[in-house]
Design a protein around this motif. Structure first.
Motif, PDB file in Angstrom:
ATOM      1  N   SER A  10       0.847  -1.194   0.000  1.00 57.33           N
ATOM      2  CA  SER A  10       0.000   0.000   0.000  1.00 57.33           C
ATOM      3  C   SER A  10       0.878   1.236   0.000  1.00 57.33           C
ATOM      4  CB  SER A  10      -0.848  -0.046   1.282  1.00 57.33           C
ATOM      5  OG  SER A  10      -1.654   1.083   1.397  1.00 57.33           O
ATOM      6  N   GLY A  13      -2.065   3.879   2.068  1.00 53.58           N
ATOM      7  CA  GLY A  13      -2.752   3.360   3.250  1.00 53.58           C
ATOM      8  C   GLY A  13      -4.081   2.644   3.038  1.00 53.58           C
ATOM      9  N   SER A  14      -4.666   2.691   1.843  1.00 53.08           N
ATOM     10  CA  SER A  14      -5.995   2.055   1.697  1.00 53.08           C
ATOM     11  C   SER A  14      -5.909   0.533   1.781  1.00 53.08           C
ATOM     12  CB  SER A  14      -6.644   2.451   0.371  1.00 53.08           C
ATOM     13  OG  SER A  14      -6.905   3.815   0.340  1.00 53.08           O
ATOM     14  N   GLU A  16      -3.636  -1.166   3.100  1.00 56.24           N
ATOM     15  CA  GLU A  16      -3.194  -1.489   4.461  1.00 56.24           C
ATOM     16  C   GLU A  16      -4.397  -1.496   5.420  1.00 56.24           C
ATOM     17  OE1 GLU A  16      -0.256   1.206   5.993  1.00 56.24           O
ATOM     18  OE2 GLU A  16      -0.058   0.082   7.867  1.00 56.24           O
ATOM     19  N   GLY A  52      -2.821  -1.968  -3.754  1.00 55.24           N
ATOM     20  CA  GLY A  52      -3.399  -0.811  -4.441  1.00 55.24           C
ATOM     21  C   GLY A  52      -3.222  -0.952  -5.949  1.00 55.24           C
ATOM     22  N   LEU A  53      -4.178  -0.411  -6.696  1.00 57.43           N
ATOM     23  CA  LEU A  53      -4.081  -0.440  -8.172  1.00 57.43           C
ATOM     24  C   LEU A  53      -3.379   0.827  -8.654  1.00 57.43           C
ATOM     25  CD1 LEU A  53      -7.601  -1.611  -9.430  1.00 57.43           C
ATOM     26  CD2 LEU A  53      -5.425  -2.808  -9.737  1.00 57.43           C
ATOM     27  N   VAL A  81      -7.293  -2.755  -4.563  1.00 57.28           N
ATOM     28  CA  VAL A  81      -7.896  -1.548  -3.992  1.00 57.28           C
ATOM     29  C   VAL A  81      -7.671  -0.412  -4.980  1.00 57.28           C
ATOM     30  CG1 VAL A  81      -7.944   0.029  -2.040  1.00 57.28           C
ATOM     31  CG2 VAL A  81      -7.406  -2.390  -1.665  1.00 57.28           C
ATOM     32  N   ALA A  84     -11.649   3.343  -8.893  1.00 61.66           N
ATOM     33  CA  ALA A  84     -12.777   3.093  -9.795  1.00 61.66           C
ATOM     34  C   ALA A  84     -13.864   2.298  -9.074  1.00 61.66           C
ATOM     35  CB  ALA A  84     -12.297   2.322 -11.004  1.00 61.66           C
ATOM     36  N   GLY A 114     -10.803   2.284  -2.726  1.00 62.19           N
ATOM     37  CA  GLY A 114      -9.892   2.954  -1.807  1.00 62.19           C
ATOM     38  C   GLY A 114     -10.120   4.442  -1.696  1.00 62.19           C
ATOM     39  N   ILE A 116      -8.156   8.642  -2.338  1.00 56.07           N
ATOM     40  CA  ILE A 116      -7.056   9.429  -2.900  1.00 56.07           C
ATOM     41  C   ILE A 116      -7.097  10.823  -2.273  1.00 56.07           C
ATOM     42  CG2 ILE A 116      -8.239  10.456  -4.931  1.00 56.07           C
ATOM     43  CD1 ILE A 116      -5.615   9.624  -6.508  1.00 56.07           C
ATOM     44  N   MET A 128       1.531  11.810 -13.100  1.00 56.19           N
ATOM     45  CA  MET A 128       0.798  10.771 -13.843  1.00 56.19           C
ATOM     46  C   MET A 128      -0.688  11.107 -13.916  1.00 56.19           C
ATOM     47  SD  MET A 128       2.454   7.209 -12.576  1.00 56.19           S
ATOM     48  CE  MET A 128       1.272   6.057 -13.260  1.00 56.19           C
ATOM     49  N   MET A 129      -1.235  11.576 -12.784  1.00 54.96           N
ATOM     50  CA  MET A 129      -2.664  11.904 -12.764  1.00 54.96           C
ATOM     51  C   MET A 129      -2.941  13.103 -13.679  1.00 54.96           C
ATOM     52  SD  MET A 129      -3.744   9.500 -11.075  1.00 54.96           S
ATOM     53  CE  MET A 129      -5.256   9.369 -10.190  1.00 54.96           C
TER      54      MET A 129
END
Ligand SMILES: Cc1cc2nc3c(=O)[nH]c(=O)nc-3n(C[C@H](O)[C@H](O)[C@H](O)COP(=O)(O)O)c2cc1C
Length: 177
Positions: A10, A13-14, A16, A52-53, A81, A84, A114, A116, A128-129
């Motif tokens: 993670s 933290g999601s 996790e 996490g994805l 996690v 989407a 999860g 963000i 990236m985002m």
């Protein structure tokens, strides 16, 4: 008797949090893949891995597979996690890219939601985002499909919910009965 290992990777933290919630319910300890000794995985017959994805890849999965070695005689449960909505997402490509055919047939998969917080993102992740936003904006046909991405962009969004683990727990309990 069944021995259960709950392992995760993670970044924010999601995964996790979900691994800790699961571990609490199953009365075991959740461990990050970095801290997991291969012996723990070889001694356990039910392996639960959550990651996490990130750009459709599952964080830490390669390390998990490497530390596991062979999966014979093991029940493997994977949870992803991501941000989407799993109800509206097709995970078949992600699974195809991350698991062999044999693994896809024998592992059980769950997809959880999860969180963000753009303020917390690392610089590469923020970049990236931003790139993804630019790319999606340039394709008007994708705007409706990615409505939620646009709505959450730049903000803090948290979909984590302990209740999402109910089907995972039901499945694991049935395995260990
Ligand atoms: C660079 C980047 C790429 C992401 N890619 C995806 C994705 O492909 N699919 C998805 O559902 N969520 C994606 N997310 C959202 C994360 O999966 C989400 O924030 C998740 O809660 C992260 O889990 P973690 O905090 O355990 O690392 C992405 C987030 C970032 C920052």
């Amino acid at each position: 008797m069944s021995k259960i290992a709950v392992v995760y990777a993670s970044k924010y933290g999601s995964a996790e949090t979900y691994a800790e919630w699961l571990a609490q319910e199953l009365d075991v300890q959740a461990l990050s893949i970095k801290k997991t000794k291969p012996e723990l995985l070889s001694e356990s017959n039910i392996l639960i891995y959550g990651g996490g994805l990130y750009a459709s890849g599952i964080k830490g999965l390669k390390e998990f597979k490497k530390k596991c070695g062979a999966f014979q005689n093991k029940k493997v449960v994977i949870f992803t996690v991501g941000l989407a909505d799993p109800q509206k997402t097709d995970y078949s490509e992600i699974l195809k890219n991350s698991f062999t055919e044999d693994e896809r047939e024998n592992f059980k998969f769950f997809h959880l939601r999860g969180a963000i917080d753009y303020k917390e993102l690392s610089l590469p992740h923020r970049a990236m985002m931003a790139m993804m936003m630019k790319m999606l904006k340039s394709k008007p046909e994708s705007i409706q499909e990615n409505e939620e991405f646009f709505a959450s962009y730049g903000k803090r969004t948290d979909f984590k919910d302990k209740r999402l683990l109910i089907p995972v727990l039901e499945y694991v309990k049935q395995l260990s009965d």
